[in-house]
Design a protein around this motif. Structure first.
Motif, PDB file in Angstrom:
ATOM      1  N   LEU A 197       5.069 -34.620 -34.663  1.00 33.32           N
ATOM      2  CA  LEU A 197       4.753 -36.017 -34.379  1.00 33.32           C
ATOM      3  C   LEU A 197       4.771 -36.866 -35.647  1.00 33.32           C
ATOM      4  CD1 LEU A 197       1.997 -35.664 -31.630  1.00 33.32           C
ATOM      5  CD2 LEU A 197       4.353 -36.471 -31.371  1.00 33.32           C
ATOM      6  N   LEU A 198       4.377 -36.279 -36.775  1.00 27.65           N
ATOM      7  CA  LEU A 198       4.497 -36.991 -38.044  1.00 27.65           C
ATOM      8  C   LEU A 198       5.964 -37.339 -38.299  1.00 27.65           C
ATOM      9  CD1 LEU A 198       3.366 -38.011 -40.770  1.00 27.65           C
ATOM     10  CD2 LEU A 198       3.657 -35.678 -41.640  1.00 27.65           C
ATOM     11  N   GLN A 199       6.836 -36.393 -38.035  1.00 25.51           N
ATOM     12  CA  GLN A 199       8.263 -36.647 -38.221  1.00 25.51           C
ATOM     13  C   GLN A 199       8.775 -37.702 -37.245  1.00 25.51           C
ATOM     14  OE1 GLN A 199       9.704 -32.611 -37.760  1.00 25.51           O
ATOM     15  NE2 GLN A 199       9.711 -32.249 -39.978  1.00 25.51           N
ATOM     16  N   ARG A 200       8.283 -37.663 -36.005  1.00 23.37           N
ATOM     17  CA  ARG A 200       8.709 -38.640 -35.006  1.00 23.37           C
ATOM     18  C   ARG A 200       8.268 -40.056 -35.387  1.00 23.37           C
ATOM     19  NH1 ARG A 200      12.651 -37.658 -31.779  1.00 23.37           N
ATOM     20  NH2 ARG A 200      11.816 -39.177 -30.281  1.00 23.37           N
ATOM     21  N   SER A 201       7.158 -40.161 -36.108  1.00 24.19           N
ATOM     22  CA  SER A 201       6.673 -41.490 -36.495  1.00 24.19           C
ATOM     23  C   SER A 201       7.623 -42.185 -37.460  1.00 24.19           C
ATOM     24  CB  SER A 201       5.288 -41.379 -37.143  1.00 24.19           C
ATOM     25  OG  SER A 201       5.381 -40.858 -38.472  1.00 24.19           O
ATOM     26  N   GLY A 202       8.338 -41.409 -38.257  1.00 28.75           N
ATOM     27  CA  GLY A 202       9.305 -41.971 -39.195  1.00 28.75           C
ATOM     28  C   GLY A 202       8.710 -42.622 -40.421  1.00 28.75           C
ATOM     29  N   ILE A 203       7.394 -42.463 -40.671  1.00 22.55           N
ATOM     30  CA  ILE A 203       6.802 -43.110 -41.843  1.00 22.55           C
ATOM     31  C   ILE A 203       7.322 -42.444 -43.119  1.00 22.55           C
ATOM     32  CG2 ILE A 203       4.746 -43.831 -40.591  1.00 22.55           C
ATOM     33  CD1 ILE A 203       3.208 -41.567 -41.984  1.00 22.55           C
ATOM     34  N   PRO A 204       7.615 -43.215 -44.154  1.00 26.03           N
ATOM     35  CA  PRO A 204       8.164 -42.629 -45.388  1.00 26.03           C
ATOM     36  C   PRO A 204       7.219 -41.633 -46.049  1.00 26.03           C
ATOM     37  CG  PRO A 204       7.573 -44.939 -45.710  1.00 26.03           C
ATOM     38  CD  PRO A 204       7.513 -44.692 -44.245  1.00 26.03           C
ATOM     39  N   GLU A 205       5.904 -41.792 -45.836  1.00 27.98           N
ATOM     40  CA  GLU A 205       4.925 -40.868 -46.437  1.00 27.98           C
ATOM     41  C   GLU A 205       5.065 -39.456 -45.892  1.00 27.98           C
ATOM     42  OE1 GLU A 205       3.467 -45.014 -46.782  1.00 27.98           O
ATOM     43  OE2 GLU A 205       4.255 -43.799 -45.129  1.00 27.98           O
ATOM     44  N   GLY A 206       5.717 -39.298 -44.731  1.00 29.47           N
ATOM     45  CA  GLY A 206       5.908 -37.977 -44.136  1.00 29.47           C
ATOM     46  C   GLY A 206       7.169 -37.282 -44.596  1.00 29.47           C
TER      47      GLY A 206
END
Length: 490
Positions: free
Chosen positions: A248-257
């Motif tokens: 889900l972190l990857q699905r969020s697409g936030i650069p911090e991930g």
């Protein structure tokens, strides 16, 4: 169970029904009673993955017995920095749980926490390391009163099984901290959610989150249940779904991930089926890990309490599965590989050959070989007295490092720069430090609320913002108070 969330928008959405989400939901419900808070869990009950008592060690991790938290340098000097940090974190948990007992949220402390002495036990060449560890720790106020022994008679008094059938000439040593604890995090999770729902938190089981989509400054949480798909909008999302958090972190697409990957490690336990043997042991005894073993595979002979019933376990025995959750998918690992984390994952594979070798040996072990490992702790152990259980699944954090990538043991809180989404990755000592992790999350994701929340947070956790080890009077007061409220040994 409602087929879909009751509202289309919530002030906060928490994904995962484990102890982390339970802790955060409980805190937010007290800090902001007017907020609408939704918790989504894909299984039919909460606390059933890594929080379940049979899926974790249940050790109230406070570094009293865990040797991997006190590494020795080339000159033999023991570094206690991490041990002090972890003990401080566990004291925050004790304070928060005590606050909830006093409020009536947690009705019976004995249902989730009990006093069980914490011991370290070594043989032969490790005796001098344990001696140095004891000397370093016992001078620190958080570890005052830790006992030391090398004679067989004293150790047999502390833990009879350790000496039963042992060669009287074998060189051994042990330390004991009588105020150690055993924690049933599954029971704690259920009690926390029971209290949170009474305060208005909405909890939906059987609801699987599939995607996180940016929506202005907030998020749309997309999922499905047996009744069909659903979507809810929120300005804040916490992903506390154990091993499932990485996807889900990857699905969020936030650069911090970017750059984060995961390495799953499964485990197994031996559980004693002979009540007479169970009654002869009353301690959590930790030893040294094998060369190449991950920290969560440090062997230990553990007294446990399941709803007041005493149990005895030994392990864990490490294994490998590509699943990120015990009830996950065999495709979890391959589907987590991305262009941004491929290099770190390959670098970790290159630099951890000893870990791969260790896991390979563990996977092919026979029951007889497992009993031989147990006999290091309990020489008189009989195979007929033990059964094999499958433990929970752990996903160790892989992230970018100086040599391309590093395999990190512990937990990692990853959040967007605007604080609108946060995900918790990693494993041990996770559950024991849930309160510390959630306090950090609140500070990092809700900085504008800190002035308003400070007094409320200090009511929950009196030492919030200070270190107990820097204030002896506060430390003594805190230990005495929490021991009394939680009905633990002081």
């Amino acid at each position: 169970m409602r087929p879909v969330p009751a509202a289309n928008r919530y002030d906060a959405v928490l994904i995962g029904g484990g102890v982390m989400s339970a802790t955060l939901a409980t805190m937010l419900a007290e800090l902001e009673p007017d907020w609408s808070i939704l918790v989504l869990e894909k299984l039919d009950t909460v606390g059933a993955e890594s929080s379940d008592m049979w899926n974790n060690a249940g050790t109230g991790h406070s570094a009293l017995c865990e040797l991997n938290y006190t590494p020795a340098g080339p000159d033999g000097t023991v570094d206690i920095t991490k041990a002090v940090q972890i003990n401080e974190q566990f004291q925050l948990s004790r304070q928060f749980w005590s606050h909830l007992v006093e409020k009536g949220v947690l009705a019976a402390p004995g249902d989730f926490i009990n006093t069980v002495p914490h011991m370290s036990f070594v043989r032969g060449g490790d005796v001098e390391f344990l001696r140095a560890r004891h000397e370093a720790l016992s001078q620190h106020p958080l570890f005052a009163g830790m006992e030391w022994a090398t004679d067989h008679a004293t150790i047999a008094e502390w833990a009879p099984l350790l000496m039963a059938g042992r060669d009287p000439g074998e060189q051994v040593a042990a330390t004991r901290a009588q105020a150690g604890t055993d924690v049933d995090f599954g029971s704690l999770t259920k009690q926390l959610f029971a209290g949170a729902t009474k305060e208005g938190v909405e909890l939906l089981t059987g609801h699987t989150v599939k995607d996180l989509r940016r929506r202005g400054s907030g998020w749309t949480v997309v999922g499905e249940s047996s009744a069909g798909g659903f979507e809810v909008a929120t300005p804040f999302v916490f992903v506390g779904s154990g091993g499932g958090a990485l996807h889900l972190l990857q699905r969020s697409g936030i650069p911090e991930g970017q750059g984060f990957g995961g390495f799953p490690v499964s485990g197994q336990w031996l559980r004693c089926t002979n009540p007479e043997v169970v009654e002869r042991h009353a301690a959590k005894v930790y030893g040294q890990a094998e060369v190449g073993a991950p920290p969560m595979s440090v062997p230990h002979l553990d007294t446990r309490y399941a709803h007041g019933t005493k149990a005895l376990m030994f392990g864990p025995y490490a294994g490998f599965s590509p699943k990120f959750l015990k009830k996950g998918s065999l495709l979890d690992l391959p589907l987590s590989v991305r262009a941004h984390n491929l290099l770190p994952m390959l670098a970790v594979a290159r630099d951890n050959v000893s870990l791969m070798t260790y896991l390979g040996k563990q996977i092919v072990q026979s029951m007889e070989q497992r009993i031989e490992a147990l006999k290091v702790f309990y020489p008189d152990a009989r195979e007929s007295d033990w059964e094999l259980l499958t433990a929970g699944q752990r996903v160790q954090v892989i992230k970018k490092g100086p040599r391309g990538g590093v395999l990190q043991f512990g937990t990692e809180l990853v959040h967007a720069g605007d604080g609108s989404v946060a995900a918790l990755l990693g494993a041990s000592p996770g559950a024991s430090t849930a309160v510390d992790v959630m306090l950090r999350l609140l500070a990092q994701c809700f900085p504008a609320h800190q002035d308003v929340w400070r007094d409320r947070l200090q009511a929950m956790v009196p030492s919030y913002g200070t270190k107990l080890s820097d204030d002896r009077e506060l430390l003594t007061t805190t230990l005495t108070r929490t021991a009394g409220v939680l009905k633990l040994a002081a």
